[in-house]
Motif scaffolding. Structure first.
Motif, PDB file in Angstrom:
ATOM      1  N   ARG A  27     -16.578  11.242 -11.760  1.00 25.78           N
ATOM      2  CA  ARG A  27     -17.408  12.204 -12.495  1.00 25.78           C
ATOM      3  C   ARG A  27     -16.565  13.140 -13.339  1.00 25.78           C
ATOM      4  O   ARG A  27     -17.038  13.687 -14.320  1.00 25.78           O
ATOM      5  N   GLU A  28     -15.345  13.385 -12.927  1.00 28.57           N
ATOM      6  CA  GLU A  28     -14.464  14.346 -13.601  1.00 28.57           C
ATOM      7  C   GLU A  28     -13.079  13.726 -13.768  1.00 28.57           C
ATOM      8  O   GLU A  28     -12.660  12.925 -12.938  1.00 28.57           O
ATOM      9  N   PRO A  29     -12.356  14.122 -14.800  1.00 32.29           N
ATOM     10  CA  PRO A  29     -11.004  13.584 -15.002  1.00 32.29           C
ATOM     11  C   PRO A  29     -10.076  13.804 -13.808  1.00 32.29           C
ATOM     12  O   PRO A  29      -9.271  12.929 -13.481  1.00 32.29           O
ATOM     13  N   TRP A  30     -10.198  14.952 -13.139  1.00 33.18           N
ATOM     14  CA  TRP A  30      -9.304  15.216 -12.008  1.00 33.18           C
ATOM     15  C   TRP A  30      -9.507  14.206 -10.885  1.00 33.18           C
ATOM     16  O   TRP A  30      -8.565  13.905 -10.148  1.00 33.18           O
ATOM     17  N   GLU A  31     -10.729  13.673 -10.750  1.00 32.62           N
ATOM     18  CA  GLU A  31     -10.974  12.673  -9.709  1.00 32.62           C
ATOM     19  C   GLU A  31     -10.161  11.404  -9.995  1.00 32.62           C
ATOM     20  O   GLU A  31      -9.544  10.847  -9.088  1.00 32.62           O
ATOM     21  N   GLN A  59     -10.601  13.346   7.533  1.00 36.45           N
ATOM     22  CA  GLN A  59     -10.834  14.481   6.639  1.00 36.45           C
ATOM     23  C   GLN A  59     -12.325  14.673   6.383  1.00 36.45           C
ATOM     24  O   GLN A  59     -12.835  15.788   6.424  1.00 36.45           O
ATOM     25  N   ILE A  60     -13.031  13.590   6.129  1.00 39.42           N
ATOM     26  CA  ILE A  60     -14.480  13.657   5.889  1.00 39.42           C
ATOM     27  C   ILE A  60     -15.203  14.126   7.145  1.00 39.42           C
ATOM     28  O   ILE A  60     -16.108  14.973   7.079  1.00 39.42           O
ATOM     29  N   LYS A  61     -14.788  13.615   8.307  1.00 38.40           N
ATOM     30  CA  LYS A  61     -15.399  14.026   9.577  1.00 38.40           C
ATOM     31  C   LYS A  61     -15.222  15.529   9.799  1.00 38.40           C
ATOM     32  O   LYS A  61     -16.154  16.226  10.198  1.00 38.40           O
ATOM     33  N   ARG A  62     -14.017  16.035   9.524  1.00 36.80           N
ATOM     34  CA  ARG A  62     -13.762  17.481   9.660  1.00 36.80           C
ATOM     35  C   ARG A  62     -14.648  18.287   8.702  1.00 36.80           C
ATOM     36  O   ARG A  62     -15.181  19.328   9.075  1.00 36.80           O
ATOM     37  N   ALA A  63     -14.758  17.811   7.481  1.00 36.99           N
ATOM     38  CA  ALA A  63     -15.577  18.524   6.488  1.00 36.99           C
ATOM     39  C   ALA A  63     -17.049  18.532   6.896  1.00 36.99           C
ATOM     40  O   ALA A  63     -17.722  19.549   6.763  1.00 36.99           O
ATOM     41  N   GLN A  64     -17.540  17.416   7.396  1.00 34.54           N
ATOM     42  CA  GLN A  64     -18.931  17.353   7.855  1.00 34.54           C
ATOM     43  C   GLN A  64     -19.150  18.314   9.021  1.00 34.54           C
ATOM     44  O   GLN A  64     -20.168  19.004   9.079  1.00 34.54           O
ATOM     45  N   ALA A  65     -18.188  18.386   9.926  1.00 35.91           N
ATOM     46  CA  ALA A  65     -18.302  19.311  11.055  1.00 35.91           C
ATOM     47  C   ALA A  65     -18.308  20.758  10.594  1.00 35.91           C
ATOM     48  O   ALA A  65     -18.905  21.620  11.234  1.00 35.91           O
ATOM     49  N   ALA A  66     -17.679  21.011   9.436  1.00 35.32           N
ATOM     50  CA  ALA A  66     -17.640  22.365   8.881  1.00 35.32           C
ATOM     51  C   ALA A  66     -18.825  22.638   7.954  1.00 35.32           C
ATOM     52  O   ALA A  66     -18.908  23.713   7.356  1.00 35.32           O
ATOM     53  N   GLY A  67     -19.754  21.662   7.815  1.00 34.15           N
ATOM     54  CA  GLY A  67     -20.965  21.891   7.042  1.00 34.15           C
ATOM     55  C   GLY A  67     -21.099  21.144   5.735  1.00 34.15           C
ATOM     56  O   GLY A  67     -22.073  21.326   5.013  1.00 34.15           O
ATOM     57  N   ASP A  68     -20.147  20.279   5.392  1.00 40.75           N
ATOM     58  CA  ASP A  68     -20.271  19.485   4.164  1.00 40.75           C
ATOM     59  C   ASP A  68     -21.467  18.544   4.326  1.00 40.75           C
ATOM     60  O   ASP A  68     -21.532  17.781   5.290  1.00 40.75           O
ATOM     61  N   PRO A  69     -22.431  18.587   3.385  1.00 42.11           N
ATOM     62  CA  PRO A  69     -23.619  17.754   3.534  1.00 42.11           C
ATOM     63  C   PRO A  69     -23.376  16.268   3.270  1.00 42.11           C
ATOM     64  O   PRO A  69     -24.267  15.452   3.491  1.00 42.11           O
ATOM     65  N   ASP A  70     -22.184  15.899   2.785  1.00 44.01           N
ATOM     66  CA  ASP A  70     -21.815  14.509   2.536  1.00 44.01           C
ATOM     67  C   ASP A  70     -22.822  13.808   1.639  1.00 44.01           C
ATOM     68  O   ASP A  70     -23.326  12.737   1.955  1.00 44.01           O
ATOM     69  N   THR A  71     -23.090  14.419   0.493  1.00 45.76           N
ATOM     70  CA  THR A  71     -24.004  13.821  -0.480  1.00 45.76           C
ATOM     71  C   THR A  71     -23.262  13.040  -1.555  1.00 45.76           C
ATOM     72  O   THR A  71     -23.875  12.535  -2.489  1.00 45.76           O
ATOM     73  N   GLY A  72     -21.938  12.962  -1.480  1.00 47.85           N
ATOM     74  CA  GLY A  72     -21.144  12.200  -2.428  1.00 47.85           C
ATOM     75  C   GLY A  72     -20.403  13.042  -3.441  1.00 47.85           C
ATOM     76  O   GLY A  72     -19.396  12.604  -3.987  1.00 47.85           O
ATOM     77  N   GLU A  73     -20.874  14.248  -3.705  1.00 44.72           N
ATOM     78  CA  GLU A  73     -20.229  15.087  -4.714  1.00 44.72           C
ATOM     79  C   GLU A  73     -18.849  15.570  -4.294  1.00 44.72           C
ATOM     80  O   GLU A  73     -18.040  15.928  -5.131  1.00 44.72           O
ATOM     81  N   THR A  74     -18.570  15.576  -3.016  1.00 42.16           N
ATOM     82  CA  THR A  74     -17.294  16.111  -2.521  1.00 42.16           C
ATOM     83  C   THR A  74     -16.294  15.013  -2.131  1.00 42.16           C
ATOM     84  O   THR A  74     -15.227  15.322  -1.632  1.00 42.16           O
ATOM     85  N   TYR A  75     -16.643  13.766  -2.393  1.00 43.79           N
ATOM     86  CA  TYR A  75     -15.781  12.662  -1.956  1.00 43.79           C
ATOM     87  C   TYR A  75     -14.350  12.841  -2.439  1.00 43.79           C
ATOM     88  O   TYR A  75     -13.414  12.740  -1.653  1.00 43.79           O
ATOM     89  N   TYR A  76     -14.143  13.124  -3.719  1.00 39.50           N
ATOM     90  CA  TYR A  76     -12.768  13.226  -4.218  1.00 39.50           C
ATOM     91  C   TYR A  76     -12.091  14.538  -3.827  1.00 39.50           C
ATOM     92  O   TYR A  76     -10.876  14.630  -3.868  1.00 39.50           O
ATOM     93  N   ARG A  77     -12.857  15.524  -3.395  1.00 41.89           N
ATOM     94  CA  ARG A  77     -12.216  16.708  -2.791  1.00 41.89           C
ATOM     95  C   ARG A  77     -11.573  16.296  -1.463  1.00 41.89           C
ATOM     96  O   ARG A  77     -10.483  16.742  -1.126  1.00 41.89           O
ATOM     97  N   HIS A  78     -12.262  15.434  -0.728  1.00 48.27           N
ATOM     98  CA  HIS A  78     -11.693  14.905   0.519  1.00 48.27           C
ATOM     99  C   HIS A  78     -10.490  14.014   0.210  1.00 48.27           C
ATOM    100  O   HIS A  78      -9.505  14.016   0.941  1.00 48.27           O
ATOM    101  N   TRP A  79     -10.587  13.273  -0.864  1.00 45.67           N
ATOM    102  CA  TRP A  79      -9.490  12.396  -1.295  1.00 45.67           C
ATOM    103  C   TRP A  79      -8.249  13.239  -1.572  1.00 45.67           C
ATOM    104  O   TRP A  79      -7.152  12.921  -1.128  1.00 45.67           O
ATOM    105  N   LEU A  80      -8.446  14.348  -2.302  1.00 40.86           N
ATOM    106  CA  LEU A  80      -7.332  15.237  -2.633  1.00 40.86           C
ATOM    107  C   LEU A  80      -6.758  15.891  -1.372  1.00 40.86           C
ATOM    108  O   LEU A  80      -5.539  15.970  -1.202  1.00 40.86           O
ATOM    109  N   ALA A  81      -7.626  16.334  -0.471  1.00 42.82           N
ATOM    110  CA  ALA A  81      -7.155  16.930   0.783  1.00 42.82           C
ATOM    111  C   ALA A  81      -6.368  15.906   1.608  1.00 42.82           C
ATOM    112  O   ALA A  81      -5.365  16.240   2.246  1.00 42.82           O
TER     113      ALA A  81
END
Length: 127
Positions: A27-31, A59-81
């Motif tokens: 969706r974005e160049p940074w991804e 990383q995704i499991k940790r984010a979901q436990a912290a409240g990430d709704p896992d709708t797909g918009e944050t996938y590459y944030r997890h990739w970067l982390a």
């Protein structure tokens, strides 16, 4: 520019990569840049795709436990982390160095007019 062969290998090896019939989609160049960095580091032998997939899943499991709704918009944030975690775990750069550079890029971005190239300067590291 992405190596198409390496991108195909990654999309086969790592479940969940957003893709269409032509390969990974961004969706974005940074991804695309984060994806390319992972391809390059994998190509240098820093990690295997199974190691990457396990770290990304954690990383995704940790984010979901912290409240990430896992709708797909944050996938590459997890990739970067995941990139940051593996780079630090492998001793390529410390977490502190990664944070220092991320903060410097944030400062450089804040002062750069929209559309202009972002340029790091020594004062960006002054914090």
């Amino acid at each position: 520019m992405l190596d198409p062969r390496a991108a195909r290998e990654a999309t086969r090896a790592v479940p969940g990569i957003p893709r269409d019939e032509d390969g990974p989609v961004f969706r974005e160049p940074w991804e695309a840049q984060a994806f390319a960095m992972a391809l390059a580091l994998h190509g240098k032998g820093l990690f295997t795709w199974s190691e990457w997939a396990a770290t990304l899943a954690d990383q995704i499991k940790r984010a979901q436990a912290a409240g990430d709704p896992d709708t797909g918009e944050t996938y590459y944030r997890h990739w970067l982390a995941t990139l940051e975690r593996l780079v630090a775990a492998k001793g390529v750069a410390s977490s502190e160095t990664l944070h220092r550079y991320r903060d410097a890029w944030d400062r450089a971005c804040d002062r750069t007019p929209h559309g202009a190239p972002i340029e790091l300067k020594p004062e960006d590291f002054a914090g």
